[in-house]
Scaffold this motif. Structure first.
Motif, PDB file in Angstrom:
ATOM      1  N   GLU A 119       0.833  -1.201   0.000  1.00 53.33           N
ATOM      2  CA  GLU A 119       0.000   0.000   0.000  1.00 53.33           C
ATOM      3  C   GLU A 119       0.870   1.254   0.000  1.00 53.33           C
ATOM      4  O   GLU A 119       1.863   1.335   0.722  1.00 53.33           O
ATOM      5  CB  GLU A 119      -0.893   0.012   1.247  1.00 53.33           C
ATOM      6  CG  GLU A 119      -1.800   1.246   1.332  1.00 53.33           C
ATOM      7  CD  GLU A 119      -2.537   1.338   2.656  1.00 53.33           C
ATOM      8  OE1 GLU A 119      -3.751   1.099   2.661  1.00 53.33           O
ATOM      9  OE2 GLU A 119      -1.888   1.635   3.691  1.00 53.33           O
ATOM     10  N   ASN A 120       0.524   2.213  -0.822  1.00 51.30           N
ATOM     11  CA  ASN A 120       1.128   3.549  -0.800  1.00 51.30           C
ATOM     12  C   ASN A 120       0.011   4.557  -0.561  1.00 51.30           C
ATOM     13  O   ASN A 120      -1.073   4.416  -1.116  1.00 51.30           O
ATOM     14  CB  ASN A 120       1.805   3.880  -2.131  1.00 51.30           C
ATOM     15  CG  ASN A 120       3.194   3.268  -2.256  1.00 51.30           C
ATOM     16  OD1 ASN A 120       3.782   2.849  -1.264  1.00 51.30           O
ATOM     17  ND2 ASN A 120       3.711   3.222  -3.473  1.00 51.30           N
ATOM     18  N   ARG A 156       9.136   3.937  -3.675  1.00 55.54           N
ATOM     19  CA  ARG A 156       9.625   3.556  -5.001  1.00 55.54           C
ATOM     20  C   ARG A 156       9.805   2.031  -5.079  1.00 55.54           C
ATOM     21  O   ARG A 156       9.409   1.398  -6.057  1.00 55.54           O
ATOM     22  CB  ARG A 156      10.962   4.272  -5.261  1.00 55.54           C
ATOM     23  CG  ARG A 156      11.598   3.952  -6.587  1.00 55.54           C
ATOM     24  CD  ARG A 156      13.011   4.557  -6.655  1.00 55.54           C
ATOM     25  NE  ARG A 156      13.751   3.971  -7.751  1.00 55.54           N
ATOM     26  CZ  ARG A 156      13.740   4.448  -8.983  1.00 55.54           C
ATOM     27  NH1 ARG A 156      13.054   5.518  -9.260  1.00 55.54           N
ATOM     28  NH2 ARG A 156      14.417   3.852  -9.938  1.00 55.54           N
ATOM     29  N   ASP A 157      10.396   1.472  -4.012  1.00 55.10           N
ATOM     30  CA  ASP A 157      10.573   0.020  -3.960  1.00 55.10           C
ATOM     31  C   ASP A 157       9.233  -0.694  -4.117  1.00 55.10           C
ATOM     32  O   ASP A 157       9.115  -1.712  -4.783  1.00 55.10           O
ATOM     33  CB  ASP A 157      11.196  -0.396  -2.621  1.00 55.10           C
ATOM     34  CG  ASP A 157      12.669  -0.055  -2.557  1.00 55.10           C
ATOM     35  OD1 ASP A 157      13.217   0.339  -3.604  1.00 55.10           O
ATOM     36  OD2 ASP A 157      13.255  -0.166  -1.475  1.00 55.10           O
ATOM     37  N   ASN A 158       8.237  -0.129  -3.471  1.00 56.28           N
ATOM     38  CA  ASN A 158       6.905  -0.709  -3.515  1.00 56.28           C
ATOM     39  C   ASN A 158       6.324  -0.639  -4.931  1.00 56.28           C
ATOM     40  O   ASN A 158       5.775  -1.612  -5.453  1.00 56.28           O
ATOM     41  CB  ASN A 158       6.005   0.066  -2.551  1.00 56.28           C
ATOM     42  CG  ASN A 158       4.963  -0.810  -1.924  1.00 56.28           C
ATOM     43  OD1 ASN A 158       5.066  -2.033  -1.958  1.00 56.28           O
ATOM     44  ND2 ASN A 158       3.945  -0.199  -1.365  1.00 56.28           N
ATOM     45  N   LEU A 159       6.473   0.535  -5.500  1.00 52.99           N
ATOM     46  CA  LEU A 159       5.901   0.774  -6.830  1.00 52.99           C
ATOM     47  C   LEU A 159       6.593  -0.074  -7.905  1.00 52.99           C
ATOM     48  O   LEU A 159       5.989  -0.456  -8.908  1.00 52.99           O
ATOM     49  CB  LEU A 159       6.060   2.265  -7.148  1.00 52.99           C
ATOM     50  CG  LEU A 159       5.055   2.896  -8.078  1.00 52.99           C
ATOM     51  CD1 LEU A 159       4.566   4.219  -7.503  1.00 52.99           C
ATOM     52  CD2 LEU A 159       5.672   3.174  -9.432  1.00 52.99           C
ATOM     53  N   LEU A 160       7.880  -0.358  -7.653  1.00 52.12           N
ATOM     54  CA  LEU A 160       8.654  -1.090  -8.662  1.00 52.12           C
ATOM     55  C   LEU A 160       8.956  -2.521  -8.216  1.00 52.12           C
ATOM     56  O   LEU A 160       9.983  -3.090  -8.576  1.00 52.12           O
ATOM     57  CB  LEU A 160       9.967  -0.342  -8.962  1.00 52.12           C
ATOM     58  CG  LEU A 160       9.812   1.088  -9.485  1.00 52.12           C
ATOM     59  CD1 LEU A 160      11.180   1.716  -9.751  1.00 52.12           C
ATOM     60  CD2 LEU A 160       8.975   1.108 -10.770  1.00 52.12           C
ATOM     61  N   GLY A 194       7.931   2.556  10.215  1.00 51.72           N
ATOM     62  CA  GLY A 194       8.560   3.580   9.394  1.00 51.72           C
ATOM     63  C   GLY A 194       8.477   3.346   7.911  1.00 51.72           C
ATOM     64  O   GLY A 194       8.906   4.170   7.140  1.00 51.72           O
ATOM     65  N   LEU A 195       7.947   2.222   7.498  1.00 51.01           N
ATOM     66  CA  LEU A 195       7.872   1.964   6.067  1.00 51.01           C
ATOM     67  C   LEU A 195       6.425   2.033   5.622  1.00 51.01           C
ATOM     68  O   LEU A 195       5.515   1.657   6.353  1.00 51.01           O
ATOM     69  CB  LEU A 195       8.444   0.577   5.757  1.00 51.01           C
ATOM     70  CG  LEU A 195       9.945   0.436   5.936  1.00 51.01           C
ATOM     71  CD1 LEU A 195      10.354  -0.998   5.691  1.00 51.01           C
ATOM     72  CD2 LEU A 195      10.697   1.364   4.997  1.00 51.01           C
ATOM     73  N   PRO A 196       6.218   2.516   4.407  1.00 45.09           N
ATOM     74  CA  PRO A 196       4.849   2.606   3.947  1.00 45.09           C
ATOM     75  C   PRO A 196       4.216   1.233   3.844  1.00 45.09           C
ATOM     76  O   PRO A 196       3.056   1.055   4.089  1.00 45.09           O
ATOM     77  CB  PRO A 196       4.972   3.258   2.586  1.00 45.09           C
ATOM     78  CG  PRO A 196       6.391   3.104   2.202  1.00 45.09           C
ATOM     79  CD  PRO A 196       7.178   2.997   3.453  1.00 45.09           C
ATOM     80  N   ASN A 197       4.954   0.283   3.450  1.00 41.80           N
ATOM     81  CA  ASN A 197       4.512  -1.093   3.531  1.00 41.80           C
ATOM     82  C   ASN A 197       5.678  -1.957   3.161  1.00 41.80           C
ATOM     83  O   ASN A 197       6.601  -1.552   2.483  1.00 41.80           O
ATOM     84  CB  ASN A 197       3.327  -1.377   2.612  1.00 41.80           C
ATOM     85  CG  ASN A 197       3.777  -1.755   1.245  1.00 41.80           C
ATOM     86  OD1 ASN A 197       4.158  -2.886   1.022  1.00 41.80           O
ATOM     87  ND2 ASN A 197       3.801  -0.803   0.362  1.00 41.80           N
ATOM     88  N   VAL A 198       5.661  -3.082   3.676  1.00 40.62           N
ATOM     89  CA  VAL A 198       6.776  -3.989   3.408  1.00 40.62           C
ATOM     90  C   VAL A 198       6.201  -5.339   3.058  1.00 40.62           C
ATOM     91  O   VAL A 198       5.265  -5.810   3.676  1.00 40.62           O
ATOM     92  CB  VAL A 198       7.660  -4.129   4.673  1.00 40.62           C
ATOM     93  CG1 VAL A 198       8.659  -5.238   4.495  1.00 40.62           C
ATOM     94  CG2 VAL A 198       8.377  -2.828   4.948  1.00 40.62           C
ATOM     95  N   TRP A 234       6.135   9.598  -4.813  1.00 40.14           N
ATOM     96  CA  TRP A 234       6.372   8.188  -4.449  1.00 40.14           C
ATOM     97  C   TRP A 234       7.709   7.713  -5.013  1.00 40.14           C
ATOM     98  O   TRP A 234       8.453   7.000  -4.346  1.00 40.14           O
ATOM     99  CB  TRP A 234       5.226   7.310  -4.973  1.00 40.14           C
ATOM    100  CG  TRP A 234       3.994   7.339  -4.113  1.00 40.14           C
ATOM    101  CD1 TRP A 234       3.931   7.581  -2.761  1.00 40.14           C
ATOM    102  CD2 TRP A 234       2.639   7.100  -4.540  1.00 40.14           C
ATOM    103  NE1 TRP A 234       2.622   7.516  -2.337  1.00 40.14           N
ATOM    104  CE2 TRP A 234       1.808   7.217  -3.386  1.00 40.14           C
ATOM    105  CE3 TRP A 234       2.045   6.812  -5.762  1.00 40.14           C
ATOM    106  CZ2 TRP A 234       0.427   7.050  -3.436  1.00 40.14           C
ATOM    107  CZ3 TRP A 234       0.670   6.638  -5.810  1.00 40.14           C
ATOM    108  CH2 TRP A 234      -0.135   6.759  -4.662  1.00 40.14           C
ATOM    109  N   ILE A 235       7.989   8.105  -6.241  1.00 40.56           N
ATOM    110  CA  ILE A 235       9.244   7.673  -6.869  1.00 40.56           C
ATOM    111  C   ILE A 235      10.443   8.302  -6.142  1.00 40.56           C
ATOM    112  O   ILE A 235      11.506   7.694  -6.026  1.00 40.56           O
ATOM    113  CB  ILE A 235       9.250   8.049  -8.371  1.00 40.56           C
ATOM    114  CG1 ILE A 235       8.296   7.131  -9.148  1.00 40.56           C
ATOM    115  CG2 ILE A 235      10.646   7.994  -8.966  1.00 40.56           C
ATOM    116  CD1 ILE A 235       8.733   5.668  -9.224  1.00 40.56           C
ATOM    117  N   ALA A 236      10.265   9.507  -5.623  1.00 43.08           N
ATOM    118  CA  ALA A 236      11.378  10.189  -4.933  1.00 43.08           C
ATOM    119  C   ALA A 236      11.663   9.578  -3.562  1.00 43.08           C
ATOM    120  O   ALA A 236      12.733   9.786  -3.001  1.00 43.08           O
ATOM    121  CB  ALA A 236      11.048  11.665  -4.778  1.00 43.08           C
TER     122      ALA A 236
END
Lengths: 82, 345
Positions: B138-139, B161-165, B216-220, B154-156
């Motif tokens: 989730e972002n 970014r890790d999530n999106l990619l 601390g992470l948006p999602n892992v 998100w990419i920055a």
């Protein structure tokens, strides 16, 4: 001169620390407001202590720091939409 | 000629009196005198009150400008994935439904976090929407004005970014919802990723991966090696299979999920969740940025000029420290301008 530099390092730490917590508290408006007010209070107290140590503390100086601090808080409220 | 001395000062004298330390202003720029500072403070208060009143009275003239579309978010996300050599994601009805319910829950319970105050994780919304995930993510984003700005933010951010990619994902869902969060008018964007059990993963085969939320992470998406936090790591056995979200979206909010999502991916959500378009005459964020920026730059310029002249002329006076004021307002400038932009989680 060395004391002067030390004072400014302390001020820099107060403002930067407050800024960091403010940034970290994104989305938590109450915490951001509290952080902003505490940082501004820190700035006003720093000004009073700094001028007291320098030996040029005057009521006008205190009012100047308080007014500038108030402006900073109003700017903060403008941004947060309070 | 003597009469000239008593005539009104010229423009140069006036500006010098107003903006520089001079004997006519007791060696402190008139614009920095205490009564001037009080005037700025009061003017700012009235500016704030006026903005609030006018925004309510005429939202078509003064308001938050937004132009965010689901389709643009999907295209931009897939473009970034293609640039990274990854497969594109398909819009999934269930994930979009989960995203919409998550957004509704955030507004209803007034929180800005991946986990709700009652402890509901994003994965619970995913499973409640009928998506049996093997991997999910989730972002979140809020208060951005355009779709591209959301994707860029998100990419920055390395974790987003890790999530999106992430190559493991096959499906994606979005919800774009307007509401009031923490007392602030907000446009919320929820992006949910997933891959269902049985779907072939890019890595070459099904991977038994369970989602966990790490601090601390948006999602892992945890790898088998990654330590999972007990309180937020639903196992496959403990996943709620039919848990209802705490806030039920009204019937009008969601249309029936198409039996073939790939044929009608945009029929999943109603317009309410697919876009946020608001085009007031004056964007309040830009107005605030401009006003605050101008004020702080004005202060900093005056203080720097003051410090320079006082040091150069070795003037002794009773006044605050201009360099301290410059430092204070300089840092304040960056913090406040940054805060006026959108934020991601």
């Amino acid at each position: 001169m060395r004391a002067h530099v030390f004072h400014f390092i302390v001020l820099f730490a107060i403002i930067l620390g407050g800024g960091f917590v403010f940034w970290y508290a994104q989305g938590m408006r109450e915490l951001q407001i509290a952080t902003g007010i505490i940082t501004v209070l820190g700035y006003v107290i720093w000004g009073i202590v700094h001028h007291a140590i320098q030996g040029d503390l005057h009521r006008k100086v205190v009012v100047e720091y308080v007014l500038l601090g108030s402006i900073a808080i109003i700017l903060l409220f403008t941004v947060l939409g309070v | 000629m003597r009469g000239v001395e008593f005539s009104l000062p010229g423009m140069g004298d006036f500006l010098r009196h107003l903006f520089t330390p001079h004997h006519t202003n007791n060696h402190r720029a008139r614009a920095l005198h205490l009564d001037a500072l009080l005037f700025y403070a009061l003017a700012l208060v009235f500016f704030n009150l006026f903005l609030g009143w006018f925004q309510k009275a005429r939202p078509d003239v003064l308001g938050y400008a937004t132009d965010i579309h689901l389709e643009q978010l999907l295209i931009a996300t897939n473009a970034k994935r293609q640039e990274a050599g990854l497969s594109i994601l398909g819009l999934n009805a269930s994930l979009s439904q989960a995203a919409a319910k998550k957004a509704e829950d955030m507004f209803a319970k007034d929180y800005w976090a991946h986990t709700s105050p009652s402890g509901a994780t994003p994965w619970e919304f995913v499973t409640a929407a009928g998506y049996q995930y093997a991997v999910a993510g989730e972002n979140l984003a809020k208060n951005f004005s355009t779709s591209q700005a959301v994707i860029d933010a998100w990419i920055a951010s390395p974790s987003h970014r890790d999530n999106l990619l992430k190559s493991n994902y096959k499906d994606i869902g979005f919800a774009i919802v307007n509401g009031v969060l923490n007392g602030e008018e907000t446009t919320l964007v929820v992006q949910m990723f997933g891959s269902q059990s049985g779907q072939t993963l890019a890595a070459g085969g099904p991977v038994a991966v369970k989602p966990v939320e790490a601090a601390g992470l948006p999602n892992v998406v945890s790898t088998p090696e990654a330590p999972a936090r007990k309180e937020s790591s639903p196992t496959r056995e403990s996943l709620p299979q039919a848990q209802e979200p705490s806030v039920v979206i009204s019937d009008s909010a969601l249309t029936a999920v198409s039996s073939n999502e790939k044929q009608a991916p945009y029929n999943v959500l109603t317009q309410k969740f697919m876009e946020s378009i608001n085009r007031p005459v004056v964007d309040i964020t830009s107005l605030k940025k401009g006003a605050l920026g101008a004020m702080i730059v004005f202060f900093c310029a005056l203080f720097i000029l003051d410090a320079w002249i006082v040091t150069r002329r070795r003037i002794t006076r009773v006044a605050g420290h201009s360099l301290a004021h410059t430092m204070f307002f300089g840092i304040l400038f960056f913090i406040l301008i940054r805060s006026l932009g959108g934020s991601i989680l």
